[in-house]
Write a protein that holds these residues in place. Structure first.
Motif, short mmCIF file in Angstrom:
data_model
loop_
_atom_site.label_atom_id
_atom_site.label_comp_id
_atom_site.label_asym_id
_atom_site.label_seq_id
_atom_site.Cartn_x
_atom_site.Cartn_y
_atom_site.Cartn_z
N ILE A 76 35.92 57.63 22.30
CA ILE A 76 36.92 58.35 23.10
C ILE A 76 37.27 57.50 24.33
O ILE A 76 36.40 57.14 25.11
N ARG A 77 38.56 57.22 24.47
CA ARG A 77 39.07 56.48 25.63
C ARG A 77 40.08 57.35 26.34
O ARG A 77 41.01 57.86 25.72
N ILE A 78 39.89 57.48 27.64
CA ILE A 78 40.76 58.33 28.45
C ILE A 78 41.36 57.50 29.57
O ILE A 78 40.64 56.79 30.28
N GLU A 79 42.67 57.60 29.71
CA GLU A 79 43.36 56.96 30.83
C GLU A 79 44.07 58.06 31.60
O GLU A 79 44.92 58.77 31.07
N MET A 80 43.71 58.18 32.87
CA MET A 80 44.36 59.16 33.73
C MET A 80 45.74 58.62 34.09
O MET A 80 45.87 57.50 34.57
N LEU A 81 46.78 59.42 33.84
CA LEU A 81 48.16 59.02 34.11
C LEU A 81 48.68 59.64 35.40
O LEU A 81 49.56 59.06 36.05
N ALA A 82 48.16 60.80 35.74
CA ALA A 82 48.56 61.54 36.94
C ALA A 82 47.48 62.60 37.15
O ALA A 82 46.62 62.80 36.28
N PRO A 83 47.50 63.31 38.27
CA PRO A 83 46.48 64.35 38.47
C PRO A 83 46.47 65.42 37.38
O PRO A 83 45.44 66.03 37.13
N ARG A 110 47.31 67.62 29.25
CA ARG A 110 47.97 68.15 30.45
C ARG A 110 47.06 69.19 31.09
O ARG A 110 46.43 69.98 30.37
N LYS A 111 46.99 69.17 32.39
CA LYS A 111 46.19 70.15 33.10
C LYS A 111 47.12 71.30 33.50
O LYS A 111 48.08 71.11 34.24
N ARG A 112 46.82 72.48 32.97
CA ARG A 112 47.62 73.67 33.23
C ARG A 112 46.70 74.78 33.74
O ARG A 112 45.70 75.09 33.08
N ASP A 113 47.05 75.34 34.86
CA ASP A 113 46.24 76.40 35.46
C ASP A 113 44.76 76.00 35.55
O ASP A 113 43.86 76.80 35.25
N GLY A 114 44.53 74.75 35.92
CA GLY A 114 43.17 74.25 36.12
C GLY A 114 42.41 73.88 34.86
O GLY A 114 41.24 73.51 34.92
N LYS A 115 43.05 73.96 33.70
CA LYS A 115 42.39 73.69 32.43
C LYS A 115 43.11 72.56 31.69
O LYS A 115 44.34 72.58 31.57
N TRP A 116 42.35 71.60 31.17
CA TRP A 116 42.91 70.52 30.37
C TRP A 116 43.20 71.01 28.96
O TRP A 116 42.34 71.64 28.32
N LEU A 117 44.40 70.73 28.47
CA LEU A 117 44.83 71.10 27.12
C LEU A 117 45.54 69.92 26.47
O LEU A 117 46.13 69.09 27.16
N ILE A 118 45.55 69.91 25.17
CA ILE A 118 46.30 68.89 24.42
C ILE A 118 47.73 69.38 24.30
O ILE A 118 47.99 70.43 23.71
#
Length: 139
Positions: A76-83, A110-118
């Protein structure tokens, strides 16, 4: 939160999805996806939506207890693109009696309402039967 903390939160979402799949909990697996507006790309086309994808998983993988097989995400590779946005790329392997599958997932988180979702999920299955461990139906 720091980038490392956000990446850990994303990894936790993926780990929870993997655990849900492996216990045959398709709704739990789908909880990691934006609902209803997730975009799925698989088999060379854009799939319908969240509910249609859940229905597909239940129909194709939920026939009998254990028929969903054992799913594992790795590398698993993760790149943060924005907050509130990240790119995740990982390998996957699904081992099941009906045929093994393996390949790569590319996901826009995408982080929505404090939760990360695909928000966008693209699946690229290895077509070589030897690489996928024989068989493979594509997803």
């Amino acid at each position: 939160m720091s980038r490392a903390t956000e990446a850990d939160a994303i990894r936790a979402v993926i780990a929870a999805m993997q655990a849900a799949w492996n216990r045959g909990d398709f709704e739990g697996y789908m909880a990691g996806f934006a609902n209803p507006d997730v975009v799925f790309v698989s088999r060379g086309r854009i799939q319908k939506d969240w509910q249609a994808t859940l229905d597909h998983y239940i129909a194709d993988y939920g026939g009998a207890p254990g028929s969903q097989g054992e799913l594992a995400f790795s590398n698993i590779r993760i790149e943060m693109l924005a907050p509130d946005a990240a790119q995740l790329i990982s390998d996957y392997r699904l081992v099941r009696a009906a045929g093994h599958q393996a390949g790569v997932n590319t996901r826009l988180m995408r982080k929505r309402d404090g939760k990360w979702l695909i928000a966008l999920n693209h699946v690229s299955q290895i077509e070589d039967d030897r690489a996928a461990g024989k068989a493979g139906t594509g997803d």
